[in-house]
Scaffold this motif. Structure first.
Motif, PDB file in Angstrom:
ATOM      1  N   VAL A 138       0.859  -1.407  -0.304  1.00  0.00           N
ATOM      2  CA  VAL A 138       0.202  -0.071   0.121  1.00  0.00           C
ATOM      3  C   VAL A 138       0.645   1.468  -0.374  1.00  0.00           C
ATOM      4  N   GLY A 139       1.996   1.143   0.585  1.00  0.00           N
ATOM      5  CA  GLY A 139       3.015   2.480  -0.325  1.00  0.00           C
ATOM      6  C   GLY A 139       3.574   2.658   1.859  1.00  0.00           C
ATOM      7  N   GLU A 140       4.688   2.957   1.491  1.00  0.00           N
ATOM      8  CA  GLU A 140       5.059   3.354   3.113  1.00  0.00           C
ATOM      9  C   GLU A 140       4.460   4.777   3.368  1.00  0.00           C
ATOM     10  N   SER A 141       4.140   5.133   2.449  1.00  0.00           N
ATOM     11  CA  SER A 141       3.637   6.969   3.259  1.00  0.00           C
ATOM     12  C   SER A 141       2.282   7.278   3.287  1.00  0.00           C
ATOM     13  N   ALA A 142       1.551   5.585   2.881  1.00  0.00           N
ATOM     14  CA  ALA A 142       0.462   6.038   3.047  1.00  0.00           C
ATOM     15  C   ALA A 142      -0.061   5.840   4.490  1.00  0.00           C
ATOM     16  N   SER A 143      -1.175   6.552   4.988  1.00  0.00           N
ATOM     17  CA  SER A 143      -1.912   6.922   5.643  1.00  0.00           C
ATOM     18  C   SER A 143      -2.977   6.016   6.623  1.00  0.00           C
ATOM     19  N   HIS A 155      -1.967   5.424  -4.261  1.00  0.00           N
ATOM     20  CA  HIS A 155      -2.982   4.840  -5.200  1.00  0.00           C
ATOM     21  C   HIS A 155      -3.680   3.619  -5.260  1.00  0.00           C
ATOM     22  N   TYR A 156      -3.749   3.739  -3.502  1.00  0.00           N
ATOM     23  CA  TYR A 156      -4.347   2.747  -3.018  1.00  0.00           C
ATOM     24  C   TYR A 156      -5.309   3.222  -2.046  1.00  0.00           C
ATOM     25  N   LYS A 157      -6.649   2.962  -2.043  1.00  0.00           N
ATOM     26  CA  LYS A 157      -8.046   3.470  -0.778  1.00  0.00           C
ATOM     27  C   LYS A 157      -8.638   2.274  -0.459  1.00  0.00           C
ATOM     28  N   LEU A 158      -8.621   2.519   0.743  1.00  0.00           N
ATOM     29  CA  LEU A 158      -9.800   1.408   2.114  1.00  0.00           C
ATOM     30  C   LEU A 158     -10.613   2.589   2.406  1.00  0.00           C
ATOM     31  N   ILE A 159     -11.517   2.428   2.372  1.00  0.00           N
ATOM     32  CA  ILE A 159     -12.340   3.696   2.825  1.00  0.00           C
ATOM     33  C   ILE A 159     -13.758   3.398   3.681  1.00  0.00           C
ATOM     34  N   PRO A 160     -14.152   3.391   5.039  1.00  0.00           N
ATOM     35  CA  PRO A 160     -15.880   2.400   5.078  1.00  0.00           C
ATOM     36  C   PRO A 160     -16.637   3.575   4.586  1.00  0.00           C
ATOM     37  N   VAL A 161     -18.048   2.228   4.497  1.00  0.00           N
ATOM     38  CA  VAL A 161     -19.426   3.587   3.678  1.00  0.00           C
ATOM     39  C   VAL A 161     -20.278   2.671   3.616  1.00  0.00           C
ATOM     40  N   ASP A 162     -21.749   3.269   4.215  1.00  0.00           N
ATOM     41  CA  ASP A 162     -22.476   2.388   3.657  1.00  0.00           C
ATOM     42  C   ASP A 162     -23.021   2.779   2.535  1.00  0.00           C
ATOM     43  N   LEU A 163     -22.816   1.611   1.470  1.00  0.00           N
ATOM     44  CA  LEU A 163     -23.221   1.953   0.398  1.00  0.00           C
ATOM     45  C   LEU A 163     -24.342   2.195   0.343  1.00  0.00           C
ATOM     46  N   ARG A 164     -25.096   2.334   0.750  1.00  0.00           N
ATOM     47  CA  ARG A 164     -27.008   2.283   0.942  1.00  0.00           C
ATOM     48  C   ARG A 164     -27.571   3.587   0.424  1.00  0.00           C
ATOM     49  N   ASP A 165     -26.354   5.016   1.660  1.00  0.00           N
ATOM     50  CA  ASP A 165     -26.292   6.437   1.375  1.00  0.00           C
ATOM     51  C   ASP A 165     -25.229   7.022   0.811  1.00  0.00           C
ATOM     52  N   ILE A 166     -25.900   7.316  -0.519  1.00  0.00           N
ATOM     53  CA  ILE A 166     -25.598   7.700  -1.692  1.00  0.00           C
ATOM     54  C   ILE A 166     -24.915   8.902  -1.522  1.00  0.00           C
ATOM     55  N   GLU A 167     -25.177  10.164  -0.385  1.00  0.00           N
ATOM     56  CA  GLU A 167     -24.729  11.426  -0.105  1.00  0.00           C
ATOM     57  C   GLU A 167     -22.857  10.821  -0.329  1.00  0.00           C
ATOM     58  N   LYS A 168     -22.305   9.979   0.574  1.00  0.00           N
ATOM     59  CA  LYS A 168     -21.999   9.295   1.384  1.00  0.00           C
ATOM     60  C   LYS A 168     -21.039   8.769  -0.287  1.00  0.00           C
ATOM     61  N   LEU A 169     -21.728   8.055  -0.797  1.00  0.00           N
ATOM     62  CA  LEU A 169     -20.704   7.721  -1.841  1.00  0.00           C
ATOM     63  C   LEU A 169     -20.337   8.993  -2.910  1.00  0.00           C
ATOM     64  N   ASP A 170     -20.980  10.056  -3.253  1.00  0.00           N
ATOM     65  CA  ASP A 170     -20.527  11.180  -3.260  1.00  0.00           C
ATOM     66  C   ASP A 170     -19.502  11.932  -2.683  1.00  0.00           C
ATOM     67  N   ASP A 171     -19.284  11.751  -1.399  1.00  0.00           N
ATOM     68  CA  ASP A 171     -18.023  12.843  -0.521  1.00  0.00           C
ATOM     69  C   ASP A 171     -17.231  12.084  -0.959  1.00  0.00           C
ATOM     70  N   LEU A 172     -17.173  10.462  -0.961  1.00  0.00           N
ATOM     71  CA  LEU A 172     -15.838   9.717  -1.550  1.00  0.00           C
ATOM     72  C   LEU A 172     -14.914  10.289  -2.503  1.00  0.00           C
ATOM     73  N   ILE A 173     -15.875  10.215  -3.422  1.00  0.00           N
ATOM     74  CA  ILE A 173     -15.094  10.697  -4.739  1.00  0.00           C
ATOM     75  C   ILE A 173     -13.783  11.572  -4.383  1.00  0.00           C
ATOM     76  N   SER A 174     -14.361  12.741  -3.632  1.00  0.00           N
ATOM     77  CA  SER A 174     -13.420  13.666  -3.529  1.00  0.00           C
ATOM     78  C   SER A 174     -12.019  13.445  -2.286  1.00  0.00           C
ATOM     79  N   LEU A 175     -12.546  12.606  -1.397  1.00  0.00           N
ATOM     80  CA  LEU A 175     -11.909  11.968   0.071  1.00  0.00           C
ATOM     81  C   LEU A 175     -10.879  10.628  -1.373  1.00  0.00           C
TER      82      LEU A 175
END
Length: 343
Positions: A138-143, A155-175
């Motif tokens: 995942v890279g030594e600099s990964a948070s 180049h790799y992201k692992l993000i928690p989200v409830d897929l049913r929350d479409i607004e959160k899906l929109d937010d993670l585009i930038s995250l």
């Protein structure tokens, strides 16, 4: 879920536990030589030996995804200066190890994003943090935050989200620094089928609106109404894993309509018996069919007819004209009354 009736049949923890089953099945395949994976053992606490029919079924699922994924990654894109950049977005990724394998193979995309419930991403984050082998990938600099259940690398992201929350899906585009203009491969393996139909439609529609050049790979169950399908549903419900979406999309045609009605340009669905016999390479079939004694042919045919792959396509860039299942008619959503075209 959408209502209390759905909640009564579907237990969130039980559904999440299917992730552990999938990892154990993959490790069983690896140990028998069906495929190579140097990472899956890191995610399995209690290895189990699956029956030959389960091993072959998991291999078919793996091989179908890999063939389409490699086709996507090998697509030649020209013209805008972003030609070498592609993304993979895995919905309900669980403990999947595809990113780590692609790294080893030199095929990893510019960005690989995995989404799942926080309960799952927290466990995966902890495993990544405690493994030098995974951390290096995942890279030594990964948070890495086990508290958030989050990994944010270049180049790799692992993000928690409830897929049913479409607004959160929109937010993670930038995250996640996802670029909606880049070619994107979306993976959903036995994920949407556990959600209520409205949520599944919302996710498929969100993906279509967000990504104009994209492939959506869906793998899940079909045919709930015959004897085998009813038994399959009873077995899963007894574990708290109701297939909340199966009666909304019970057939291959209904799976295609799920995507076309939500704005995808093209969609084709094949059952896994057809995928195995005509899409997976014959040389690979011959290789794995020599690995174990196999005599469960009748059950094999029935099982594979109750799982399917859907390959949906948005092709604003014109790069996916011949993508996917070969020489097949596939449904297009380009007009109110769907027509068929040759791919």
């Amino acid at each position: 879920m959408a209502n209390s009736a759905a909640d009564a049949r579907s237990n969130r923890k039980a559904v999440q536990a299917t992730n552990d089953d999938a990892s154990a099945s993959k490790l069983s395949c690896v140990k028998k030589g069906y495929m190579k994976d140097d990472y899956v053992h890191l995610f399995v606490k209690r290895p189990v030996r699956r029956s030959p029919i389960i091993n072959r079924g998991y291999f078919a699922r793996y091989a179908a995804l890999r063939k389409l994924l490699y086709e996507f990654l090998d697509c030649d894109i020209n013209g805008d200066g972003k030609s070498n950049k592609k993304q993979i977005l895995s919905l309900g990724a669980g403990f999947d190890t595809t990113f780590f394998q692609l790294q080893d193979e030199g095929k990893a995309p510019y960005l690989y994003v995995e989404l799942d419930f926080k309960e799952v991403t927290s466990k995966k984050t902890s495993l990544i943090e405690s493994s030098n082998q995974l951390r290096a990938r995942v890279g030594e600099s990964a948070s890495i935050s086990t508290e958030k259940g989050e990994v944010l690398g270049d180049h790799y992201k692992l993000i928690p989200v409830d897929l049913r929350d479409i607004e959160k899906l929109d937010d993670l585009i930038s995250l996640a620094n996802i670029d909606p203009s880049l070619p994107t491969f979306i993976i959903a393996e036995c994920v949407l089928i556990y959600l209520d139909p409205d949520s599944s439609r919302a996710i498929v529609g969100w993906a279509s609106r967000t990504f104009s050049t994209a492939i959506f790979f869906l793998y899940e169950q079909i045919h709930p109404d015959d004897a085998f399908g009813q038994q399959m549903i009873r077995n899963l419900e007894s574990r708290g894993c109701a297939l909340l979406g199966i009666y909304d999309t019970p057939t291959l045609h209904a799976k295609e309509r799920l995507f076309l009605d939500q704005g995808w340009q093209r969609a084709v669905a094949w059952d896994m018996l057809k995928v195995y016999s005509t899409f997976i390479e014959a040389q690979e079939r011959r290789r794995i069919e020599r690995l174990e004694l196999f005599d469960e042919f009748e059950e094999w045919y029935m099982m594979q007819e109750h799982y399917c792959v859907v390959c949906a396509i948005n092709d604003a860039s014109g790069i996916f004209e011949k993508f996917g299942f070969p020489n097949e008619e596939h449904v297009t959503g380009s007009s109110p009354s769907a027509t068929t075209i040759r791919g």
